[in-house]
Design an enzyme around this catalytic site. Structure first.
Site, mmCIF file in Angstrom:
data_model
loop_
_atom_site.group_PDB
_atom_site.id
_atom_site.type_symbol
_atom_site.label_atom_id
_atom_site.label_comp_id
_atom_site.label_asym_id
_atom_site.label_seq_id
_atom_site.Cartn_x
_atom_site.Cartn_y
_atom_site.Cartn_z
ATOM 1 N N HIS A 72 0.962 -1.132 0.062
ATOM 2 C CA HIS A 72 0.078 -0.075 0.018
ATOM 3 C C HIS A 72 0.845 1.096 -0.009
ATOM 4 O O HIS A 72 0.593 2.057 -0.702
ATOM 5 C CB HIS A 72 -0.939 -0.031 1.024
ATOM 6 C CG HIS A 72 -2.302 -0.761 0.889
ATOM 7 N ND1 HIS A 72 -3.597 -0.190 0.788
ATOM 8 C CD2 HIS A 72 -2.319 -2.024 0.599
ATOM 9 C CE1 HIS A 72 -4.293 -1.216 0.565
ATOM 10 N NE2 HIS A 72 -3.704 -2.396 0.540
ATOM 11 N N ASP A 73 1.917 1.205 0.757
ATOM 12 C CA ASP A 73 2.926 2.313 0.608
ATOM 13 C C ASP A 73 3.488 2.652 -0.787
ATOM 14 O O ASP A 73 3.460 3.769 -1.321
ATOM 15 C CB ASP A 73 4.141 2.108 1.621
ATOM 16 C CG ASP A 73 5.027 3.280 1.702
ATOM 17 O OD1 ASP A 73 4.419 4.585 1.923
ATOM 18 O OD2 ASP A 73 6.267 3.110 1.472
ATOM 19 N N VAL A 76 1.124 3.970 -3.860
ATOM 20 C CA VAL A 76 0.797 5.525 -3.851
ATOM 21 C C VAL A 76 1.876 6.450 -4.205
ATOM 22 O O VAL A 76 1.455 7.173 -5.275
ATOM 23 C CB VAL A 76 0.175 5.890 -2.449
ATOM 24 C CG1 VAL A 76 -0.399 7.395 -2.505
ATOM 25 C CG2 VAL A 76 -1.111 5.090 -2.173
ATOM 26 N N GLY A 78 5.221 5.929 -4.472
ATOM 27 C CA GLY A 78 6.254 4.897 -4.683
ATOM 28 C C GLY A 78 6.793 4.464 -2.988
ATOM 29 O O GLY A 78 6.084 4.815 -2.017
ATOM 30 N N ASP A 80 8.121 5.133 -0.378
ATOM 31 C CA ASP A 80 8.551 6.460 0.673
ATOM 32 C C ASP A 80 8.202 6.656 1.896
ATOM 33 O O ASP A 80 8.357 7.590 2.471
ATOM 34 C CB ASP A 80 8.199 7.648 0.100
ATOM 35 C CG ASP A 80 6.681 7.827 -0.346
ATOM 36 O OD1 ASP A 80 5.838 7.009 0.311
ATOM 37 O OD2 ASP A 80 6.498 8.981 -0.816
ATOM 38 N N SER A 82 5.218 7.099 3.196
ATOM 39 C CA SER A 82 4.317 8.200 3.314
ATOM 40 C C SER A 82 2.870 7.451 4.143
ATOM 41 O O SER A 82 2.349 8.249 4.665
ATOM 42 C CB SER A 82 3.642 8.684 2.101
ATOM 43 O OG SER A 82 3.388 7.769 0.924
ATOM 44 N N PRO A 170 -6.210 -0.048 -5.898
ATOM 45 C CA PRO A 170 -7.560 -0.660 -6.512
ATOM 46 C C PRO A 170 -8.664 -1.082 -5.163
ATOM 47 O O PRO A 170 -8.283 -1.432 -4.193
ATOM 48 C CB PRO A 170 -7.130 -2.143 -7.072
ATOM 49 C CG PRO A 170 -5.715 -1.913 -7.173
ATOM 50 C CD PRO A 170 -5.194 -0.992 -6.213
#
Length: 200
Positions: A72-73, A76, A78, A80, A82, A170
């Site tokens: 999941h990281d 979105v 790359g 990183d 986030s 998705p």
């Protein structure tokens, strides 16, 4: 396709594919490499490995959760880290506010691992690399191979966005044909797509 093969494919595709093909442009300026921390924090991989082994003993579902967290990281902005950022105020959203991140867990495990690494190597290793190493070790703890990974990622410089996550991850209720189309548009084979969406 067995579960272990699926886990390995998810790890390889997420850590390499989304970073190189789907990540943001700042990664092109980064110099990720094998042995990136050889001189600055040579024990980082051992620290993360020991931490993941301990976490997995106390919660046997951790390997799958950590692999999903990494996917999941990387999907979105790359790879990183986030997804680990919490908003500093109530008016700001985070990637975790996206309904598509429902059920994503083990973010606190990355914080724990980061604290362990900081004790030995302060301000040298990014959360993004710790997340990649944690997912790699999760695959190994679950019985898969310990895959060599390039390190040297930077943590996100962009504010995380639940809107971006809503667009790029998705939906869980998307039919198989839709999922295969989405991943096919990213250049993935049917086998890679099947591994990512967990059908076999």
């Amino acid at each position: 396709m067995n579960l272990m093969r699926s886990m390995v494919l998810i790890f390889v595709i997420s850590s390499f594919w989304f970073e190189v093909e789907g990540g943001n442009d700042e990664y092109e300026e980064q110099k990720i490499s094998y042995g990136f921390y050889k001189n600055t924090c040579p024990q980082v991989e051992d620290i993360v490995r020991a931490g993941i082994q301990s976490i997995s003993i106390s919660d046997p579902t951790s390997p799958a959760a950590l692999l999903r967290l990494m996917f999941h990281d990387c999907q979105v902005q790359g790879c990183d880290a986030s997804i680990l950022i919490d908003p500093s105020d109530a008016a700001t959203s985070s990637e975790m506010d996206s309904s598509k991140n429902f059920g994503v867990r083990k973010r606190e495990s990355i914080s724990l691992l980061k604290s362990m690494v900081e004790t030995v190597c302060p301000r040298r290793v990014s959360c993004a690399d710790i997340l990649i190493l944690a997912a790699r070790e999760a695959v190994a703890v679950a019985g898969g191979p310990r895959i060599p990974v390039m390190l040297g990622r930077r943590d996100s410089a962009s504010p995380p966005s639940n809107k971006l996550a809503d667009v790029l991850i998705p939906p869980a209720n998307l039919a198989v044909d839709g999922m295969l189309r989405i991943f096919g548009e990213k250049g993935m084979s049917i086998e890679e797509s099947v591994a990512l969406i967990g059908i076999a």
